[in-house]
Design a protein around this motif. Structure first.
Motif, PDB file in Angstrom:
ATOM      1  N   GLY A 228      46.747 -27.087-110.206  1.00  0.00           N
ATOM      2  CA  GLY A 228      45.582 -27.918-109.932  1.00  0.00           C
ATOM      3  C   GLY A 228      45.854 -29.387-110.173  1.00  0.00           C
ATOM      4  O   GLY A 228      45.281 -30.258-109.517  1.00  0.00           O
ATOM      5  N   ALA A 229      46.762 -29.672-111.106  1.00  0.00           N
ATOM      6  CA  ALA A 229      47.140 -31.055-111.402  1.00  0.00           C
ATOM      7  C   ALA A 229      48.310 -31.524-110.542  1.00  0.00           C
ATOM      8  O   ALA A 229      48.718 -32.687-110.653  1.00  0.00           O
ATOM      9  CB  ALA A 229      47.507 -31.190-112.878  1.00  0.00           C
ATOM     10  N   ALA A 230      48.839 -30.634-109.666  1.00  0.00           N
ATOM     11  CA  ALA A 230      50.027 -30.953-108.856  1.00  0.00           C
ATOM     12  C   ALA A 230      51.130 -31.502-109.756  1.00  0.00           C
ATOM     13  O   ALA A 230      51.670 -32.587-109.545  1.00  0.00           O
ATOM     14  CB  ALA A 230      49.681 -31.936-107.737  1.00  0.00           C
ATOM     15  N   TYR A 231      51.514 -30.696-110.753  1.00  0.00           N
ATOM     16  CA  TYR A 231      52.401 -31.141-111.819  1.00  0.00           C
ATOM     17  C   TYR A 231      53.521 -30.116-112.003  1.00  0.00           C
ATOM     18  O   TYR A 231      53.313 -28.913-111.818  1.00  0.00           O
ATOM     19  CB  TYR A 231      51.586 -31.238-113.114  1.00  0.00           C
ATOM     20  N   PRO A 232      54.719 -30.545-112.385  1.00  0.00           N
ATOM     21  CA  PRO A 232      55.803 -29.594-112.635  1.00  0.00           C
ATOM     22  C   PRO A 232      55.572 -28.817-113.935  1.00  0.00           C
ATOM     23  O   PRO A 232      55.169 -29.395-114.946  1.00  0.00           O
ATOM     24  CB  PRO A 232      57.049 -30.483-112.733  1.00  0.00           C
ATOM     25  N   VAL A 233      55.858 -27.531-113.915  1.00  0.00           N
ATOM     26  CA  VAL A 233      55.621 -26.708-115.096  1.00  0.00           C
ATOM     27  C   VAL A 233      56.488 -27.160-116.267  1.00  0.00           C
ATOM     28  O   VAL A 233      56.106 -27.005-117.437  1.00  0.00           O
ATOM     29  CB  VAL A 233      55.841 -25.215-114.762  1.00  0.00           C
ATOM     30  N   HIS A 234      57.654 -27.733-115.976  1.00  0.00           N
ATOM     31  CA  HIS A 234      58.534 -28.195-117.050  1.00  0.00           C
ATOM     32  C   HIS A 234      57.996 -29.434-117.766  1.00  0.00           C
ATOM     33  O   HIS A 234      58.503 -29.796-118.828  1.00  0.00           O
ATOM     34  CB  HIS A 234      59.936 -28.478-116.505  1.00  0.00           C
ATOM     35  N   GLY A 235      56.998 -30.069-117.213  1.00  0.00           N
ATOM     36  CA  GLY A 235      56.390 -31.216-117.869  1.00  0.00           C
ATOM     37  C   GLY A 235      55.047 -30.916-118.507  1.00  0.00           C
ATOM     38  O   GLY A 235      54.425 -31.810-119.083  1.00  0.00           O
ATOM     39  N   TRP A 236      54.606 -29.632-118.420  1.00  0.00           N
ATOM     40  CA  TRP A 236      53.287 -29.252-118.942  1.00  0.00           C
ATOM     41  C   TRP A 236      53.404 -28.821-120.402  1.00  0.00           C
ATOM     42  O   TRP A 236      54.328 -28.090-120.756  1.00  0.00           O
ATOM     43  CB  TRP A 236      52.706 -28.119-118.109  1.00  0.00           C
ATOM     44  N   PRO A 237      52.495 -29.243-121.246  1.00  0.00           N
ATOM     45  CA  PRO A 237      52.594 -28.874-122.667  1.00  0.00           C
ATOM     46  C   PRO A 237      52.164 -27.428-122.915  1.00  0.00           C
ATOM     47  O   PRO A 237      51.436 -26.834-122.127  1.00  0.00           O
ATOM     48  CB  PRO A 237      51.626 -29.857-123.343  1.00  0.00           C
ATOM     49  N   GLY A 238      52.617 -26.879-124.038  1.00  0.00           N
ATOM     50  CA  GLY A 238      52.159 -25.572-124.477  1.00  0.00           C
ATOM     51  C   GLY A 238      53.190 -24.475-124.322  1.00  0.00           C
ATOM     52  O   GLY A 238      54.125 -24.564-123.511  1.00  0.00           O
TER      53      GLY A 238
END
Length: 257
Positions: A228-238
């Protein structure tokens, strides 16, 4: 990336591998052959950025393609500490490619993307997101590929769809001059504690043996947020995102090996 059943997360796997390639510093091109263009959206491309640089433009004149002009940088370039590691360009999906899905299956037509890609050496990896059909756009993608990953989820209908996909790849090789060096199955959306998913996973492993890629990708609620954020999973926290990222790292290692 291919599947003859929709909804299995084929585009999600494409995006996960693109994220892993960016993290590893691998110069990558994503070719979005699906006219819906979901991979393009997930890679953060705006409508303005893809107006001229799309799959239809590449297929229309493969011998004149310049990827300086026919591919655009991913929107992931803005991600701190990740976007500057490597080139990640996109040939955008577009409804303008729909007429190419009905082309006769001649060698000339099926080789359109292959000829275009032969004109560049700027990428270490090309990921092609095919439509969930076995029509001409998918076959054009297969003809340009060294390897095909059939994406599946551990469900009855997806098992049947995976079997159709693998049979279709084998038939494609016998009916055309193009050869796919390897075909494998990636399991996606796996619920670790589901008895049904364990059963279907074992069923797929029984059918395809070593062609089933390890590890599988777990079902995760974080994916909707990431995409939904059009973001790479490697840059997502958690922790959930980190687990998914490690899985894509391992699959990419196998692809590049």
């Amino acid at each position: 990336m291919s599947s003859l059943k929709g909804g299995v997360g084929k585009t999600s796997v494409t995006l996960g591998l693109a994220s892993a390639a960016l993290r590893r510093g691998v110069d990558t091109l994503v070719v979005d052959l699906d006219p819906h263009g979901d991979a393009s959206t997930g890679l953060g491309l705006s409508a303005a950025a893809t107006k001229e640089a799309d799959a239809a433009a590449v297929l229309a004149a493969p011998k004149k393609v310049s990827f300086d002009r026919n591919a655009v940088p991913s929107g992931w370039a803005r991600v701190p500490g990740l976007g500057d590691r490597a080139r990640l360009d996109v040939v955008a999906g577009s409804a303008r490619a729909l007429p190419y899905d009905r082309l006769p299956g001649t060698a000339k037509n099926l080789g359109l993307l292959r000829r275009a890609l032969a004109r560049t050496d700027r990428y270490d990896l090309v990921l092609i997101d095919c439509p969930p059909t076995v029509n001409s756009l998918t076959r054009i993608g297969w003809a340009a590929s060294d390897k095909v990953l059939s994406v599946a989820e551990p469900s009855l209908f997806s098992v049947a769809g995976t079997e159709r996909t693998m049979r279709a790849i084998a038939r494609f090789e016998t009916e055309s001059e193009f050869k796919v060096r390897a075909a494998s199955v990636v399991l996606n959306k796996v619920q670790r504690h589901s008895e049904e998913h364990r059963y279907r996973t074992e069923e797929l492993r029984g059918m395809f043996g070593r062609l089933v890629v390890s590890p599988s990708i777990a079902e995760s609620g974080v994916w909707q947020q990431v995409q939904g954020a059009a973001y790479p999973v490697h840059g997502w926290p958690g922790a959930e995102a980190a687990e998914a990222a490690r899985g894509f790292d391992a699959i990419l290692e196998g692809l590049l090996g």
